[in-house]
Design a protein around this motif. Structure first.
Motif, PDB file in Angstrom:
ATOM      1  N   SER A   1       3.943  11.125   3.568  1.00 24.22           N
ATOM      2  CA  SER A   1       5.335  11.010   3.990  1.00 24.22           C
ATOM      3  C   SER A   1       6.230  11.415   2.817  1.00 24.22           C
ATOM      4  O   SER A   1       5.726  11.678   1.726  1.00 24.22           O
ATOM      5  N   ASP A   2       7.514  11.445   3.063  1.00 27.42           N
ATOM      6  CA  ASP A   2       8.406  11.833   1.966  1.00 27.42           C
ATOM      7  C   ASP A   2       8.826  10.633   1.111  1.00 27.42           C
ATOM      8  O   ASP A   2       9.794  10.682   0.391  1.00 27.42           O
ATOM      9  N   PHE A   3       8.079   9.538   1.249  1.00 28.03           N
ATOM     10  CA  PHE A   3       8.309   8.381   0.380  1.00 28.03           C
ATOM     11  C   PHE A   3       6.947   7.773   0.057  1.00 28.03           C
ATOM     12  O   PHE A   3       5.960   8.060   0.731  1.00 28.03           O
ATOM     13  N   ASP A   4       6.891   6.957  -0.986  1.00 28.04           N
ATOM     14  CA  ASP A   4       5.612   6.399  -1.438  1.00 28.04           C
ATOM     15  C   ASP A   4       5.310   5.040  -0.822  1.00 28.04           C
ATOM     16  O   ASP A   4       4.164   4.669  -0.624  1.00 28.04           O
TER      17      ASP A   4
ATOM     18  N   THR B   1      15.058   5.385  -5.095  1.00 30.32           N
ATOM     19  CA  THR B   1      14.152   5.852  -6.142  1.00 30.32           C
ATOM     20  C   THR B   1      14.068   4.773  -7.212  1.00 30.32           C
ATOM     21  O   THR B   1      15.088   4.372  -7.769  1.00 30.32           O
ATOM     22  N   LEU B   2      12.862   4.302  -7.460  1.00 30.52           N
ATOM     23  CA  LEU B   2      12.667   3.276  -8.474  1.00 30.52           C
ATOM     24  C   LEU B   2      11.895   3.870  -9.641  1.00 30.52           C
ATOM     25  O   LEU B   2      10.786   4.373  -9.459  1.00 30.52           O
TER      26      LEU B   2
ATOM     27  N   GLU C   1       6.504   5.133 -14.289  1.00 27.48           N
ATOM     28  CA  GLU C   1       6.314   5.775 -12.995  1.00 27.48           C
ATOM     29  C   GLU C   1       7.615   5.796 -12.170  1.00 27.48           C
ATOM     30  O   GLU C   1       8.419   4.878 -12.250  1.00 27.48           O
ATOM     31  N   THR C   2       7.801   6.861 -11.383  1.00 25.52           N
ATOM     32  CA  THR C   2       8.928   6.939 -10.451  1.00 25.52           C
ATOM     33  C   THR C   2       8.386   6.969  -9.029  1.00 25.52           C
ATOM     34  O   THR C   2       7.503   7.773  -8.732  1.00 25.52           O
ATOM     35  N   VAL C   3       8.887   6.107  -8.169  1.00 27.53           N
ATOM     36  CA  VAL C   3       8.434   6.105  -6.774  1.00 27.53           C
ATOM     37  C   VAL C   3       9.642   6.106  -5.840  1.00 27.53           C
ATOM     38  O   VAL C   3      10.732   5.683  -6.210  1.00 27.53           O
TER      39      VAL C   3
ATOM     40  N   LYS D   1       0.823  -1.212   0.000  1.00 25.69           N
ATOM     41  CA  LYS D   1       0.000   0.000   0.000  1.00 25.69           C
ATOM     42  C   LYS D   1       0.853   1.256   0.000  1.00 25.69           C
ATOM     43  O   LYS D   1       1.900   1.322   0.634  1.00 25.69           O
ATOM     44  N   LYS D   2       0.346   2.264  -0.713  1.00 28.07           N
ATOM     45  CA  LYS D   2       1.020   3.570  -0.737  1.00 28.07           C
ATOM     46  C   LYS D   2       0.928   4.240   0.615  1.00 28.07           C
ATOM     47  O   LYS D   2      -0.074   4.132   1.306  1.00 28.07           O
TER      48      LYS D   2
END
Ligand code: C2O
Ligand code: CU
Ligand code: CU
Length: 463
Positions: A45-48, A130-131, A86-88, A40-41
């Motif tokens: 926060s500063d991350f996904d 970062t993916l 997408e970048t997460v 789950k997202k």
């Protein structure tokens, strides 16, 4: 020299030839297959996403808690889904009592994010990676990669699926309802000690730990209730060392649609599927075409039942199960086929004597360099020894490559798709067309995890 031979024989005690490995016990079909939850997202926060490597316990056997490792849970990990392009940001955290890394197997990301052994995270520590899913839709996976600890950490349960979802799969009208008609199947063999624990230090074999029980998605004695006539299975061989040849118990055929890195050039009808450790494949099974009075199961080559199915759908509600597409371009262009070999890799040895090009892994040595976006031909040779040698599954980080040839012959239809791992038979020479779309330092290695931990690994620097 007799003494020499004798010594060699002793070295080889415990060496597993691929023909005499222990059989898997058949699934009794007493547990419904577990389905990894979707990751789950995170909100605000500063991350996904957050992925935590942690210790836990799992009840495989009545009355026993077996100590296991998992991501965000007790065993295995949630399925990570990224959209093509997408970048997460993913926060990775190590709650184990030993170092680990988070490797995104098959994702074409910069070396700095790839989570190889150079990227250890100490206990209690975390970092954000970062993916970017800048590649075709595919079934990838993630697992730990700390040098000399990878085999143990995977054996104890660390690993999960990583999907790239893309628009290119929509045209094919493939089933894509997670957990309903689109299901991950992580096949792993395991061996338990007499206390029903996964005591790796005692159970391990330095040629690859082979188990005698089969887990699917971490479930012992699984069965799957099938509620849709046409099912898509995304199969991962997540074992440390075992090769599988999957079949249907009634010998029926099914359709292979994808390899490691995405859809095949065209779907392939087949009645068996071989995967070496870390390889993936997607298949479609049309259960409405099978004679439903006969029980049907996925078996291994010897016919041992690994996953029995309980058919529970209205066969009248049949939908059209035929998928077909054909790429408008040939799998390999003439130029690609004619490129000269520029990197030669020789796999050799067994047990703790495994080497690549005569050397063991050295984190301070760069073995090869390659320019970003420039395709090169890698030729991998599995050099046999006086015992015949063994299959090595060869994997390269940071790239989805194409198989150009096996011993001079072009790839079979079910290998005409992108790959990141390739099964190489003893004596075989396999040519790969390798392109890295990002920069950094990447590992290449045998994916028998004990061989990898024993140093059957090298580094390529992409500039
Ligand atoms: Cu599956 Cu080096 O990784
Ligand atoms: Cu990898
Ligand atoms: Cu190997």
């Amino acid at each position: 020299n007799m003494d020499m031979d004798h010594e060699n024989m002793e070295d080889m005690e415990g060496h597993m030839d691929h023909d005499d490995i222990p059989s898997l016990k058949a699934s009794k079909g007493t547990q419904e297959l577990s389905l990894p939850p979707l990751l789950k997202k995170q909100q605000g926060s500063d991350f996904d996403y957050e992925v935590v490597a942690q210790e836990g316990t799992t009840q495989f056997f009545d009355g026993t808690q077996t100590k296991t490792y998992g991501y965000n849970g007790n065993l295995l990990g949630p399925t990570v889904r990224l959209k093509e392009g997408e970048t997460v940001k993913v926060k990775v955290r190590n709650e184990l009592n030993e170092p680990t890394t988070f490797h995104w197997h098959g994702l074409e990301i910069p070396g700095s994010e790839d989570g190889g052994p150079q990227d250890e995270i100490q206990p209690g520590k975390s970092k954000i990676v970062t993916l970017k899913a800048d590649q075709l839709a595919a079934t990838l996976w993630y697992h730990p990669h700390p040098h000399e600890l990878t085999s143990k950490q995977v054996f104890k349960g660390l690993g999960g699926m990583l999907y790239v979802d893309g628009t290119d799969q929509d045209f094919a009208n493939l089933p894509k309802n997670y957990g309903v008609d689109d299901i991950p199947l992580i096949f792993q063999d395991r061996i338990f000690d007499e206390d029903q624990q996964l005591n790796y230090e005692e159970l391990m074999n330095s040629d690859g730990t082979i188990g005698d029980v089969s887990l699917v998605n971490g479930t012992l004695h699984p069965k799957l209730t099938v509620t849709q006539p046409v099912m898509r299975f995304r199969i991962l061989n997540g074992s440390n060392a075992r090769n599988y040849t999957f079949r249907l118990s009634n010998g029926a055929s099914f359709t292979q649609i994808a390899s490691d890195g995405g859809l095949l050039n065209e779907p392939v009808e087949t009645d068996e599927l071989t995967l070496s450790p870390s390889e993936r494949s997607e298949i479609l099974i049309d259960f409405s075409k099978l004679d439903s009075d006969e029980p049907v199961a996925i078996t291994d080559k010897k016919g041992n039942v690994l996953l029995p199915f309980d058919l529970d759908f209205e066969s009248k509600a049949m939908k059209n199960s035929t998928v077909s597409w054909a790429a408008d371009e040939p799998f390999l262009t003439k130029e690609e086929k004619d490129l000269p070999v520029s990197k030669e890799i020789e796999l050799f040895g067994m047990m703790d004597k495994v080497t690549i090009n005569g050397q063991k892994f050295d984190p301070n040595r760069i073995d090869f360099k390659q320019e970003k976006d420039v395709s090169e031909v890698w030729e991998i040779y599995n050099k046999p020894d006086h015992m015949g040698g063994m299959i090595h599954p060869f994997h390269i980080h940071g790239t989805q490559f194409k198989i150009i040839s096996r011993d001079g012959k072009g790839p079979a239809p079910n290998e005409q798709g992108l790959k990141d791992s390739v099964l190489i038979e003893p004596g075989e020479r396999v040519k790969l067309l390798v392109t890295f779309p990002e920069k950094g330092i990447y590992m290449y290695h045998c994916h028998i995890l004990e061989h990898e931990d024993n140093g059957m690994m090298g580094q390529v620097e992409v500039y």
